[in-house]
Write a protein that holds these residues in place. Structure first.
Motif, PDB file in Angstrom:
ATOM      1  N   PHE A 177      34.848  49.744  -6.416  1.00 38.04           N
ATOM      2  CA  PHE A 177      35.022  50.579  -7.587  1.00 38.04           C
ATOM      3  C   PHE A 177      36.286  50.522  -7.968  1.00 38.04           C
ATOM      4  N   ALA A 178      37.574  50.426  -7.325  1.00 40.50           N
ATOM      5  CA  ALA A 178      38.896  50.448  -7.433  1.00 40.50           C
ATOM      6  C   ALA A 178      39.006  49.302  -8.503  1.00 40.50           C
ATOM      7  N   ALA A 179      38.430  48.189  -8.375  1.00 34.94           N
ATOM      8  CA  ALA A 179      38.607  47.108  -9.291  1.00 34.94           C
ATOM      9  C   ALA A 179      37.929  47.477 -10.518  1.00 34.94           C
ATOM     10  N   THR A 180      36.860  47.849 -10.631  1.00 33.52           N
ATOM     11  CA  THR A 180      36.051  48.399 -11.934  1.00 33.52           C
ATOM     12  C   THR A 180      37.179  49.516 -12.670  1.00 33.52           C
ATOM     13  N   LEU A 181      37.778  50.479 -12.279  1.00 32.28           N
ATOM     14  CA  LEU A 181      38.602  51.421 -12.756  1.00 32.28           C
ATOM     15  C   LEU A 181      39.859  50.923 -13.323  1.00 32.28           C
ATOM     16  N   SER A 182      40.396  49.821 -12.551  1.00 36.39           N
ATOM     17  CA  SER A 182      41.791  49.343 -12.768  1.00 36.39           C
ATOM     18  C   SER A 182      41.203  48.418 -14.100  1.00 36.39           C
ATOM     19  N   THR A 183      40.330  47.629 -14.021  1.00 34.33           N
ATOM     20  CA  THR A 183      40.027  46.681 -14.954  1.00 34.33           C
ATOM     21  C   THR A 183      39.673  47.304 -16.300  1.00 34.33           C
ATOM     22  N   VAL A 184      38.767  48.329 -16.249  1.00 32.52           N
ATOM     23  CA  VAL A 184      38.229  49.251 -17.432  1.00 32.52           C
ATOM     24  C   VAL A 184      39.760  49.691 -17.898  1.00 32.52           C
ATOM     25  N   HIS A 185      40.688  50.278 -17.201  1.00 32.78           N
ATOM     26  CA  HIS A 185      41.783  50.908 -17.665  1.00 32.78           C
ATOM     27  C   HIS A 185      42.719  49.886 -18.440  1.00 32.78           C
ATOM     28  N   GLU A 186      42.727  48.623 -17.658  1.00 33.28           N
ATOM     29  CA  GLU A 186      43.617  47.646 -18.403  1.00 33.28           C
ATOM     30  C   GLU A 186      43.050  47.053 -19.644  1.00 33.28           C
ATOM     31  N   LEU A 187      41.747  46.686 -19.557  1.00 32.82           N
ATOM     32  CA  LEU A 187      41.195  45.826 -20.722  1.00 32.82           C
ATOM     33  C   LEU A 187      40.424  46.398 -21.620  1.00 32.82           C
ATOM     34  N   GLY A 188      39.991  47.806 -21.175  1.00 29.18           N
ATOM     35  CA  GLY A 188      38.954  48.790 -21.987  1.00 29.18           C
ATOM     36  C   GLY A 188      37.709  48.101 -21.582  1.00 29.18           C
ATOM     37  N   TYR A 189      36.591  49.140 -21.855  1.00 28.30           N
ATOM     38  CA  TYR A 189      35.396  49.034 -21.368  1.00 28.30           C
ATOM     39  C   TYR A 189      34.790  47.562 -21.740  1.00 28.30           C
ATOM     40  N   THR A 190      34.790  47.186 -23.008  1.00 29.58           N
ATOM     41  CA  THR A 190      33.971  46.137 -23.577  1.00 29.58           C
ATOM     42  C   THR A 190      34.348  44.709 -23.083  1.00 29.58           C
ATOM     43  N   ARG A 191      35.802  44.651 -22.761  1.00 27.12           N
ATOM     44  CA  ARG A 191      36.298  43.606 -22.199  1.00 27.12           C
ATOM     45  C   ARG A 191      36.239  43.462 -20.437  1.00 27.12           C
ATOM     46  N   ALA A 192      36.007  44.738 -19.927  1.00 28.49           N
ATOM     47  CA  ALA A 192      35.999  44.504 -18.488  1.00 28.49           C
ATOM     48  C   ALA A 192      34.382  44.062 -18.017  1.00 28.49           C
ATOM     49  N   THR A 193      34.303  42.708 -18.292  1.00 31.35           N
ATOM     50  CA  THR A 193      33.183  42.176 -17.967  1.00 31.35           C
ATOM     51  C   THR A 193      32.657  42.457 -16.190  1.00 31.35           C
ATOM     52  N   VAL A 194      31.496  42.070 -15.627  1.00 32.76           N
ATOM     53  CA  VAL A 194      31.296  42.185 -14.473  1.00 32.76           C
ATOM     54  C   VAL A 194      32.069  40.778 -13.869  1.00 32.76           C
ATOM     55  N   ASP A 195      32.129  39.961 -14.664  1.00 34.64           N
ATOM     56  CA  ASP A 195      32.886  38.727 -13.963  1.00 34.64           C
ATOM     57  C   ASP A 195      34.480  39.009 -13.727  1.00 34.64           C
ATOM     58  N   ARG A 196      35.015  39.733 -14.798  1.00 35.52           N
ATOM     59  CA  ARG A 196      36.357  39.877 -14.483  1.00 35.52           C
ATOM     60  C   ARG A 196      36.494  41.208 -13.409  1.00 35.52           C
ATOM     61  N   ILE A 197      35.529  41.809 -13.232  1.00 33.58           N
ATOM     62  CA  ILE A 197      35.604  43.053 -12.081  1.00 33.58           C
ATOM     63  C   ILE A 197      35.577  42.280 -10.592  1.00 33.58           C
ATOM     64  N   ALA A 198      34.589  41.526 -10.708  1.00 38.29           N
ATOM     65  CA  ALA A 198      34.252  40.652  -9.497  1.00 38.29           C
ATOM     66  C   ALA A 198      35.388  39.949  -9.212  1.00 38.29           C
ATOM     67  N   ALA A 199      36.404  39.343 -10.065  1.00 39.92           N
ATOM     68  CA  ALA A 199      37.490  38.578  -9.764  1.00 39.92           C
ATOM     69  C   ALA A 199      38.454  39.479  -9.127  1.00 39.92           C
ATOM     70  N   ALA A 200      38.664  40.656  -9.846  1.00 42.63           N
ATOM     71  CA  ALA A 200      39.794  41.668  -9.491  1.00 42.63           C
ATOM     72  C   ALA A 200      39.392  42.297  -8.267  1.00 42.63           C
ATOM     73  N   ALA A 201      38.244  42.490  -7.762  1.00 35.95           N
ATOM     74  CA  ALA A 201      37.943  42.905  -6.399  1.00 35.95           C
ATOM     75  C   ALA A 201      37.762  41.928  -5.340  1.00 35.95           C
ATOM     76  N   GLY A 202      37.952  40.558  -5.695  1.00 39.24           N
ATOM     77  CA  GLY A 202      37.968  39.513  -4.906  1.00 39.24           C
ATOM     78  C   GLY A 202      36.484  39.208  -4.108  1.00 39.24           C
TER      79      GLY A 202
END
Lengths: 187, 187
Positions: free
Chosen positions: A23-48
Motif C-alpha cells: 500500500f505504501a509503495a502504491t501511493l508513493s508510485t501513484v504520487h510520483e508517476l501518476g495513476y496511468t504510469r503506476a503499473t503493477v510492475d512498478r508498484i511491485a518493484a517499489a514494494a520489493g
C-alpha cells in the motif's frame, strides 16, 4: 516469493506487513508517476515484492488501488455521543484531510477513470470502499441510503474536483463552507 | 495530411470540420475503450485523419480531451432576464445533462487523472474549460470568484462522483436535491 508458490504465507512475513508495504509503495508510485504510469510492475518493484505476490492478493490494478484507498482512509474518527451535525462535520473534515495526502487524490481519480468503463471495478469500489462508510453514516445520522449516497457524492466529488483543477487540497475556508452547506442540507 | 506540412488548412476542409470529426471520434473512442486505451493513434484512426493533424492542433492528449470537453459543453443556455436562482438552476441541470452524455464523464475523469501530476494540463483545463463558465457565472450571479469556483467544484464534482461510482448519470430527484442545496447556499 517465487512464482507458482501456493498462497500460504512465508514464515515471519505476515500478510499485514506485506499489505502495508504494498500500500505504501502504491501511493508513493501513484504520487510520483501518476495513476496511468503506476503499473503493477512498478508498484511491485517499489514494494520489493514479486508481481505474483500482488496478483495473488488483488486480481487487478483497480482492485489493488481500491484496497489501498480503503486502508488509507480507515475508520471515521467518530466519538460516542456526537450529535448528527458533529458526526457529519467530522466525516467531511476527515475526508478533506485524507484526500490532501500524497497519492490519494491521484489514486481516486485514476480508479474512477478505469471504473467508468468497468462494471466489475465499480462493484469493488462501491462495496469495498463506499459501503462501509455508507452503512456507518446511515446508522449514525439516521438517514436513508439515498441521502447518504448523495452526501458522499457531494463531499468526495467536491474535494476531488478541487484537487483535479488546482493540484492542491481545498483551503480551510472552503472546507468550512462545504461543512456549513452540508449541515444546512442535513437539517 | 502529410507529415511536415505547414499548419495552413487544406482547401475544402475547413478547420471546424476537422475539429468536429476529431471531437466526435474522441468521445466515441473514450466511451468505447476508456480514457487510458483511447490513445491519440486510435482517435486519429477513428476520425480518419493523420496523427500529425491532431498534434498540429493540440499538443497532447490532455489538450485534445480538454478542447473536446469545451466543445461538447458549449455555452450555457442562459436567458435574458433570468433571476440568479434561475441562472444557477439552468447551469446545474445543463451540467447534469452534459455529464450524462456518452464519453463525457470518462473524458473528464481521465483528464483529471492526468492533470493531478501535470501542472501544464491543469493550466489548460482551468483556463480553457473552467474559466469561460467561471467568468460568465461571476457576472451573471454577481458573486466573487472564490464562490463561483466553490459552486463549480460542488456541482461538477458531485455529478462526476456519481458517474464514477455507478456508471450512470444522477437520477432526476437527486439532481433536484443538488439544485435545491446549491440555491440555498446561493441565498
Amino acid at each position: 516469493m517465487a512464482r507458482g508458490t501456493t498462497p500460504t504465507r512465508a514464515p515471519g512475513r505476515p500478510r499485514s506487513s506485506v499489505d502495508a508495504e504494498v500500500f505504501a509503495a502504491t501511493l508513493s508510485t501513484v504520487h510520483e508517476l501518476g495513476y496511468t504510469r503506476a503499473t503493477v510492475d512498478r508498484i511491485a518493484a517499489a514494494a520489493g515484492v514479486a508481481k505474483t505476490t500482488i496478483y495473488r492478493r488483488w486480481p487487478s490494478k483497480g482492485a489493488l488501488i481500491t484496497a489501498c484507498l480503503v486502508d488509507a482512509f480507515g475508520p471515521l474518527p467518530l466519538k460516542e455521543g456526537d450529535s448528527r451535525a458533529e458526526i457529519m462535520a467530522t466525516a467531511i473534515r476527515y475526508a478533506a484531510a485524507k484526500i490532501g495526502e500524497p497519492g490519494i487524490a491521484a489514486a481516486f481519480a485514476g480508479v474512477f477513470t478505469d471504473a467508468i468503463g468497468d462494471p466489475g471495478l465499480r462493484e469493488i469500489l462501491s462495496t469495498q470502499l463506499q459501503d462501509p462508510y455508507r452503512t456507518v453514516l446511515q446508522d449514525a445520522l439516521d438517514e436513508p441510503e439515498h441521502r447518504v449516497l448523495f452526501f458522499i457524492d457531494v463531499v468526495i466529488g467536491t474535494l476531488l474536483h478541487r484537487m483535479g483543477m488546482t493540484g492542491e487540497p481545498m483551503v480551510p475556508t472552503d472546507v468550512d463552507a462545504l461543512v456549513e452547506m452540508i449541515l444546512r442540507e442535513l437539517g
